[in-house]
Scaffold this motif. Structure first.
Motif, PDB file in Angstrom:
ATOM      1  N   TYR A   1      -6.143   6.649  -1.343  1.00 38.57           N
ATOM      2  CA  TYR A   1      -6.969   6.325  -2.507  1.00 38.57           C
ATOM      3  C   TYR A   1      -6.535   7.115  -3.736  1.00 38.57           C
ATOM      4  CZ  TYR A   1     -10.655   6.580  -5.897  1.00 38.57           C
ATOM      5  OH  TYR A   1     -11.322   6.580  -7.095  1.00 38.57           O
ATOM      6  N   ALA A   2      -6.182   8.374  -3.555  1.00 40.23           N
ATOM      7  CA  ALA A   2      -5.845   9.244  -4.687  1.00 40.23           C
ATOM      8  C   ALA A   2      -4.693   8.672  -5.512  1.00 40.23           C
ATOM      9  CB  ALA A   2      -5.501  10.643  -4.192  1.00 40.23           C
ATOM     10  N   ALA A   3      -3.784   7.945  -4.865  1.00 37.47           N
ATOM     11  CA  ALA A   3      -2.658   7.358  -5.592  1.00 37.47           C
ATOM     12  C   ALA A   3      -3.103   6.283  -6.561  1.00 37.47           C
ATOM     13  CB  ALA A   3      -1.640   6.788  -4.601  1.00 37.47           C
ATOM     14  N   THR A   4      -4.278   5.721  -6.360  1.00 35.38           N
ATOM     15  CA  THR A   4      -4.787   4.672  -7.248  1.00 35.38           C
ATOM     16  C   THR A   4      -5.691   5.224  -8.342  1.00 35.38           C
ATOM     17  OG1 THR A   4      -6.883   4.199  -6.068  1.00 35.38           O
ATOM     18  CG2 THR A   4      -4.872   3.196  -5.195  1.00 35.38           C
ATOM     19  N   ALA A   5      -6.045   6.491  -8.257  1.00 33.68           N
ATOM     20  CA  ALA A   5      -7.051   7.054  -9.161  1.00 33.68           C
ATOM     21  C   ALA A   5      -6.499   7.199 -10.581  1.00 33.68           C
ATOM     22  CB  ALA A   5      -7.520   8.410  -8.648  1.00 33.68           C
TER      23      ALA A   5
ATOM     24  N   SER B   1      10.245  18.436 -16.568  1.00 35.65           N
ATOM     25  CA  SER B   1       9.252  19.435 -16.165  1.00 35.65           C
ATOM     26  C   SER B   1       9.146  19.607 -14.657  1.00 35.65           C
ATOM     27  CB  SER B   1       7.884  19.059 -16.725  1.00 35.65           C
ATOM     28  OG  SER B   1       7.394  17.874 -16.091  1.00 35.65           O
ATOM     29  N   GLY B   2       9.560  18.601 -13.908  1.00 32.69           N
ATOM     30  CA  GLY B   2       9.407  18.657 -12.454  1.00 32.69           C
ATOM     31  C   GLY B   2       8.002  18.366 -11.972  1.00 32.69           C
ATOM     32  N   ILE B   3       7.091  18.007 -12.894  1.00 34.41           N
ATOM     33  CA  ILE B   3       5.714  17.709 -12.504  1.00 34.41           C
ATOM     34  C   ILE B   3       5.680  16.409 -11.708  1.00 34.41           C
ATOM     35  CG2 ILE B   3       3.417  17.097 -13.380  1.00 34.41           C
ATOM     36  CD1 ILE B   3       3.934  18.996 -15.701  1.00 34.41           C
ATOM     37  N   ARG B   4       4.899  16.420 -10.637  1.00 34.80           N
ATOM     38  CA  ARG B   4       4.840  15.285  -9.719  1.00 34.80           C
ATOM     39  C   ARG B   4       3.882  14.215 -10.211  1.00 34.80           C
ATOM     40  NH1 ARG B   4       3.893  17.416  -4.116  1.00 34.80           N
ATOM     41  NH2 ARG B   4       1.928  18.146  -4.988  1.00 34.80           N
ATOM     42  N   ASN B   5       4.237  12.973  -9.933  1.00 29.43           N
ATOM     43  CA  ASN B   5       3.319  11.849 -10.117  1.00 29.43           C
ATOM     44  C   ASN B   5       3.305  11.042  -8.825  1.00 29.43           C
ATOM     45  OD1 ASN B   5       1.705   9.922 -12.014  1.00 29.43           O
ATOM     46  ND2 ASN B   5       3.163   8.598 -10.965  1.00 29.43           N
ATOM     47  N   VAL B   6       2.111  10.587  -8.468  1.00 33.16           N
ATOM     48  CA  VAL B   6       1.956   9.707  -7.309  1.00 33.16           C
ATOM     49  C   VAL B   6       1.186   8.482  -7.768  1.00 33.16           C
ATOM     50  CG1 VAL B   6       1.249   9.496  -4.905  1.00 33.16           C
ATOM     51  CG2 VAL B   6       1.761  11.762  -5.859  1.00 33.16           C
TER      52      VAL B   6
ATOM     53  N   LEU C   1       0.832  -1.205   0.000  1.00 33.27           N
ATOM     54  CA  LEU C   1       0.000   0.000   0.000  1.00 33.27           C
ATOM     55  C   LEU C   1       0.876   1.268   0.000  1.00 33.27           C
ATOM     56  CD1 LEU C   1      -3.135   0.057  -0.006  1.00 33.27           C
ATOM     57  CD2 LEU C   1      -3.045   0.612   2.424  1.00 33.27           C
ATOM     58  N   PRO C   2       1.903   1.313  -0.860  1.00 31.59           N
ATOM     59  CA  PRO C   2       2.803   2.472  -0.872  1.00 31.59           C
ATOM     60  C   PRO C   2       2.330   3.563  -1.829  1.00 31.59           C
ATOM     61  CG  PRO C   2       3.675   0.809  -2.330  1.00 31.59           C
ATOM     62  CD  PRO C   2       2.378   0.256  -1.788  1.00 31.59           C
ATOM     63  N   LEU C   3       2.533   4.803  -1.448  1.00 38.39           N
ATOM     64  CA  LEU C   3       2.344   5.927  -2.358  1.00 38.39           C
ATOM     65  C   LEU C   3       3.726   6.319  -2.864  1.00 38.39           C
ATOM     66  CD1 LEU C   3      -0.194   5.968  -0.432  1.00 38.39           C
ATOM     67  CD2 LEU C   3      -0.364   8.397  -0.973  1.00 38.39           C
ATOM     68  N   VAL C   4       3.963   6.128  -4.158  1.00 38.07           N
ATOM     69  CA  VAL C   4       5.287   6.325  -4.739  1.00 38.07           C
ATOM     70  C   VAL C   4       5.320   7.680  -5.445  1.00 38.07           C
ATOM     71  CG1 VAL C   4       6.993   5.419  -6.344  1.00 38.07           C
ATOM     72  CG2 VAL C   4       5.581   3.839  -4.994  1.00 38.07           C
ATOM     73  N   PHE C   5       6.193   8.568  -4.955  1.00 40.65           N
ATOM     74  CA  PHE C   5       6.303   9.941  -5.453  1.00 40.65           C
ATOM     75  C   PHE C   5       7.533  10.070  -6.353  1.00 40.65           C
ATOM     76  CE2 PHE C   5       3.591  10.342  -1.871  1.00 40.65           C
ATOM     77  CZ  PHE C   5       2.878  11.525  -1.990  1.00 40.65           C
TER      78      PHE C   5
ATOM     79  N   PRO D   1      -5.813  11.870 -15.531  1.00 44.19           N
ATOM     80  CA  PRO D   1      -5.059  12.186 -16.747  1.00 44.19           C
ATOM     81  C   PRO D   1      -3.613  12.518 -16.408  1.00 44.19           C
ATOM     82  CG  PRO D   1      -7.166  13.345 -16.706  1.00 44.19           C
ATOM     83  CD  PRO D   1      -6.991  12.737 -15.357  1.00 44.19           C
ATOM     84  N   GLU D   2      -2.729  12.290 -17.355  1.00 40.70           N
ATOM     85  CA  GLU D   2      -1.302  12.543 -17.138  1.00 40.70           C
ATOM     86  C   GLU D   2      -1.063  13.985 -16.720  1.00 40.70           C
ATOM     87  OE1 GLU D   2       2.863  12.110 -19.678  1.00 40.70           O
ATOM     88  OE2 GLU D   2       1.164  10.787 -20.101  1.00 40.70           O
ATOM     89  N   ASP D   3      -0.192  14.159 -15.732  1.00 46.34           N
ATOM     90  CA  ASP D   3       0.237  15.457 -15.204  1.00 46.34           C
ATOM     91  C   ASP D   3      -0.819  16.147 -14.345  1.00 46.34           C
ATOM     92  OD1 ASP D   3       2.666  15.073 -16.410  1.00 46.34           O
ATOM     93  OD2 ASP D   3       2.245  16.357 -18.134  1.00 46.34           O
ATOM     94  N   ILE D   4      -1.931  15.493 -14.043  1.00 44.49           N
ATOM     95  CA  ILE D   4      -2.871  16.005 -13.045  1.00 44.49           C
ATOM     96  C   ILE D   4      -2.389  15.514 -11.684  1.00 44.49           C
ATOM     97  CG2 ILE D   4      -5.241  15.998 -12.193  1.00 44.49           C
ATOM     98  CD1 ILE D   4      -4.878  17.539 -14.796  1.00 44.49           C
ATOM     99  N   ASP D   5      -2.168  16.440 -10.759  1.00 47.17           N
ATOM    100  CA  ASP D   5      -1.528  16.119  -9.486  1.00 47.17           C
ATOM    101  C   ASP D   5      -2.479  15.341  -8.576  1.00 47.17           C
ATOM    102  OD1 ASP D   5      -0.236  16.146  -6.976  1.00 47.17           O
ATOM    103  OD2 ASP D   5       0.742  18.045  -7.438  1.00 47.17           O
ATOM    104  N   GLU D   6      -2.050  14.158  -8.183  1.00 48.42           N
ATOM    105  CA  GLU D   6      -2.880  13.313  -7.309  1.00 48.42           C
ATOM    106  C   GLU D   6      -3.102  13.959  -5.944  1.00 48.42           C
ATOM    107  OE1 GLU D   6      -1.314  10.660 -10.462  1.00 48.42           O
ATOM    108  OE2 GLU D   6      -0.403  12.187  -9.160  1.00 48.42           O
ATOM    109  N   MET D   7      -2.176  14.788  -5.493  1.00 50.09           N
ATOM    110  CA  MET D   7      -2.361  15.442  -4.193  1.00 50.09           C
ATOM    111  C   MET D   7      -3.416  16.547  -4.273  1.00 50.09           C
ATOM    112  SD  MET D   7      -0.551  13.743  -2.039  1.00 50.09           S
ATOM    113  CE  MET D   7      -1.200  12.371  -3.031  1.00 50.09           C
TER     114      MET D   7
END
Length: 339
Positions: free
Chosen positions: A78-82, A22-27, A12-16, A85-91
């Motif tokens: 939950y947000a990490a599993t959602a 670009s520096g855009i975050r993905n979770v 159940l890890p959230l991987v950042f 679209p690409e580059d939309i911040d899960e946080m």
């Protein structure tokens, strides 16, 4: 958990990660097999955001810094599993669900931020072109996913709360708890799907289909070939693109009722006319595909056929009882004391 697992897994890890350019975050949530006290596997399927960040880092010949948050609040988890679209911040999405921002804090050794309420934080990196055999793993498909080579996560720092609680999830033959998280996704994202495809009435991703093997979709059919248009659109839409079998029904069909779905499917389909096959990317866990992550998909049009679609016969009406008879019988039950 399962007898033939390749080892212990963080489930159940959230991987950042951050995009190296670009520096855009993905979770994302990707299982991590524990190899030893300093390394784990990083199970990035090729279609995932974290895998894309890693591909770019490899192209640049750079390490990719990775932070892993274990045990933030449920909405953030939950947000990490959602399937965003690409580059939309899960946080940002997590803040929308929580109706308040997610408090983020800086990591100690890498340039990443993680949820402040997390129970445990792992900091580290993934080297370019480094792979190690990972698996097998008793997966949510109900089968063991096969061993394969995946990137290696090197842990450089561990922090945790006092008396930290370690959360985990167990997956296996459906239904398991992950199925209900996926059902929440089905309901949460249906309005967004309908914004792009307004003719869709409802979607059912049946638990037994583990959410990428089958989809039942009802539509407001408006023109000839409409069902096939929906199939092609779904196969081009994010994670729905991996749906192995699509079944399209008319708007009056309750696709949440499996009994009705099977009845309509058997009655309304001519297999030769109403079935199409396409080839393309499939889910990485699809062990039936002839090649990893590449195979075929099937769409079945179970809608009422029109003359404009080449159907020249008369299409029969479904059997429905007259409302006056229903009312009369209901009143009779009351007089007999059987209501």
């Amino acid at each position: 958990c399962w007898p033939r697992d390749g080892g212990p897994f963080i489930t159940l890890p959230l991987v950042f990660t951050k995009h190296p350019d670009s520096g855009i975050r993905n979770v994302g949530m990707y299982r991590m097999q524990v190899f030893d006290k300093n390394t784990t596997g990083m199970h990035w399927h090729p279609h995932k955001g974290g895998a894309q960040h890693y591909r770019v880092a490899e192209r640049l010949g750079k390490r990719l810094e990775v932070a892993v948050a274990i045990g933030p609040d449920p909405a953030t988890t939950y947000a990490a599993t959602a399937p965003l679209p690409e580059d939309i911040d899960e946080m940002v999405f997590a803040g929308f669900i929580r109706q308040e921002p997610v408090e983020m804090i800086k990591c100690l050794t890498i340039d990443q931020e993680v949820p402040a309420e997390s129970q445990i934080i792992l900091e580290g990196y993934v080297n370019p072109h480094e792979r190690r055999m990972e698996g097998p793993f008793g997966d949510h498909t109900g089968y063991y996913s096969l061993p394969s080579e995946y990137p290696v996560f090197h842990v450089t720092c561990v922090t945790h709360r006092r008396n930290a609680i370690y959360p985990a999830t167990i997956v296996g033959k459906p239904p398991m708890e992950d199925c209900y998280m996926a059902k929440a996704t089905e309901r949460i994202f249906l309005p967004l799907i309908k914004k792009q495809l307004p003719e869709i009435v409802d979607i059912n991703l049946p638990i037994e289909g583990v959410f990428h093997n089958a989809a039942f979709i009802s539509i407001d059919k408006r023109y000839p070939g409409h069902a096939k248009k929906i199939m092609q659109a779904i196969w081009g839409m994010g994670q729905l693109a991996f749906t192995k079998m699509l079944f399209i029904f008319d708007k009056e069909v309750n696709v949440q009722n499996i009994s009705e779905v099977l009845w309509r499917l058997g009655a309304n389909v001519d297999p030769k006319r109403d079935t199409i096959f396409v080839e393309g990317p499939v889910d990485a866990l699809d062990h039936a595909a002839p090649r990893p992550s590449l195979g075929s998909k099937m769409g079945i049009d179970a809608t009422r056929k029109w003359k404009e679609e080449g159907f020249e016969r008369e299409w029969p009406e479904t059997i429905e009882m007259d409302e006056t008879i229903i009312e009369k019988v209901n009143n009779l039950w009351k007089r007999l004391g059987l209501d």
